[in-house]
Design a protein around this motif. Structure first.
Motif, PDB file in Angstrom:
ATOM      1  N   ARG A  65      62.240  12.942  -7.263  1.00 58.43           N
ATOM      2  CA  ARG A  65      63.191  11.985  -7.822  1.00 58.43           C
ATOM      3  C   ARG A  65      64.473  11.932  -7.013  1.00 58.43           C
ATOM      4  O   ARG A  65      65.328  11.086  -7.231  1.00 58.43           O
ATOM      5  N   ASN A 113      53.992  10.153  -8.503  1.00 57.89           N
ATOM      6  CA  ASN A 113      54.701  11.301  -7.931  1.00 57.89           C
ATOM      7  C   ASN A 113      54.140  12.622  -8.444  1.00 57.89           C
ATOM      8  O   ASN A 113      53.900  13.551  -7.673  1.00 57.89           O
ATOM      9  N   THR A 114      53.946  12.692  -9.754  1.00 54.89           N
ATOM     10  CA  THR A 114      53.446  13.932 -10.343  1.00 54.89           C
ATOM     11  C   THR A 114      52.051  14.257  -9.803  1.00 54.89           C
ATOM     12  O   THR A 114      51.791  15.379  -9.358  1.00 54.89           O
ATOM     13  N   ARG A 128      56.490   7.326 -11.385  1.00 49.25           N
ATOM     14  CA  ARG A 128      56.683   8.727 -11.776  1.00 49.25           C
ATOM     15  C   ARG A 128      55.348   9.451 -11.930  1.00 49.25           C
ATOM     16  O   ARG A 128      55.209  10.612 -11.562  1.00 49.25           O
ATOM     17  N   GLY A 183      59.012   5.661 -16.573  1.00 45.88           N
ATOM     18  CA  GLY A 183      58.650   6.045 -15.211  1.00 45.88           C
ATOM     19  C   GLY A 183      58.383   4.887 -14.265  1.00 45.88           C
ATOM     20  O   GLY A 183      57.980   5.070 -13.118  1.00 45.88           O
TER      21      GLY A 183
END
Ligand SMILES: Nc1ncnc2c1ncn2[C@@H]1O[C@H](COP(=O)(O)OP(=O)(O)OP(=O)(O)O)[C@@H](O)[C@H]1O
Ligand SMILES: [Mg+2]
Length: 263
Positions: free
Chosen positions: A14, A233-234, A230, A51
């Motif tokens: 982030r 990304n995870t 998001r 997200g």
């Protein structure tokens, strides 16, 4: 792990710099609309699932705003009340708020007009996490934007929240607020092609010489994340770690599935 993949930084975080953000079509449209809203002192509603990149789009707007033309404030408090709103605005713009709410409201009114008419700057107020707002706070939006017998507004107000906020404003007694919204935009997920480009982009930013993610892995990431940055990304971070722990320089579908099972 960074050495293993020959990365010059951590990807998929982030903390990514504004200049390094990936320009998806939805991100581009969101930022362009925010900019337009800011320039034209509009009341703007920015929505999107968790997200999706709403706060990121706001962050990008802030960076673009010319400080000689705008005064900017970002509020992120799901329990925001009208009283707190006026206090925060006054304090952040250097005015000591009066104890009484009616007086603080008057202070707010003259402060906004003063910034606009005398300083010749546009106040830009962003309120994030607005889908949590109570009814009185939503009602108050009307007064926050009401100047000179409701004939003008000296400020740009950007209200940000999850898609449920759109419906919250659709009820009869909030119609007067809904009607005042001059700009609305719903941020959407990345397309499959964009997810692919997004992952590639993140890897370019950290200058790794490898492709790392297999085609099948990217496909699985896209399906599971529905193109929500998001979530991408995870998944990417965790599967990179998984591959590293197994001594694999390529993240294949199996790593993704293992991570999904753990999530
Ligand atoms: N265009 C982009 N390029 C790179 N990363 C992005 C982009 N958009 C979003 N992200 C990443 O996705 C993550 C989630 O974005 P963001 O926090 O803006 O979502 P949000 O819509 O505000 O979510 P929430 O509703 O939970 O507040 C961030 O950590 C951000 O780094
Ligand atoms: Mg956010």
């Amino acid at each position: 792990m960074l050495d293993f993949f020959e990365m010059k930084g951590v990807p998929f975080t982030r903390e990514i710099l504004i200049e390094q953000l990936y320009s998806s079509s939805s991100y581009n449209e969101a930022t362009a609309r925010l900019e337009y809203a800011a320039e034209n002192r509009q009341f703007c509603l920015l929505t999107g699932e968790a997200g999706m990149g709403k706060s990121t789009a706001v962050r990008s707007l802030v960076q673009k705003l010319d400080r000689t033309k705008y005064r900017y404030l970002y509020l992120c408090d799901s329990e925001l009340t009208p009283k707190l709103f006026y206090r925060e605005v006054l304090q952040n713009f250097g005015i000591h708020p009066a104890f009484r709410s009616t007086e603080a409201k008057r202070q707010y009114q003259s402060l906004m007009l003063d910034i606009y008419e005398n300083e010749r700057k546009t106040p830009v107020i962003v309120i994030d996490e607005a889908h949590h707002f109570s009814e009185p706070m939503l009602q108050e939006l009307r007064f926050i934007l009401n100047f000179k017998e409701d004939s003008m507004s000296p400020l740009t107000l950007i209200v940000v929240g999850q898609p449920s906020l759109r419906n919250q404003l659709k009820v009869k007694h909030l119609e007067a607020i809904d009607q005042r919204i001059q700009m609305r935009y719903q941020v959407t997920g990345l397309t499959e092609q964009e997810t692919k480009a997004y992952i590639k982009h993140q890897l370019i930013v950290v200058e790794t010489p490898y492709e790392i993610f297999s085609e099948e892995a990217i496909q699985a990431i896209h399906n599971f994340s529905q193109g929500i940055p998001r979530k991408i990304n995870t998944l990417c971070s965790q599967s990179l770690l998984d591959a590293f722990l197994q001594g694999n320089k390529v993240v294949g579908e199996s790593h993704i599935h293992r991570v999904i099972n753990e999530l």
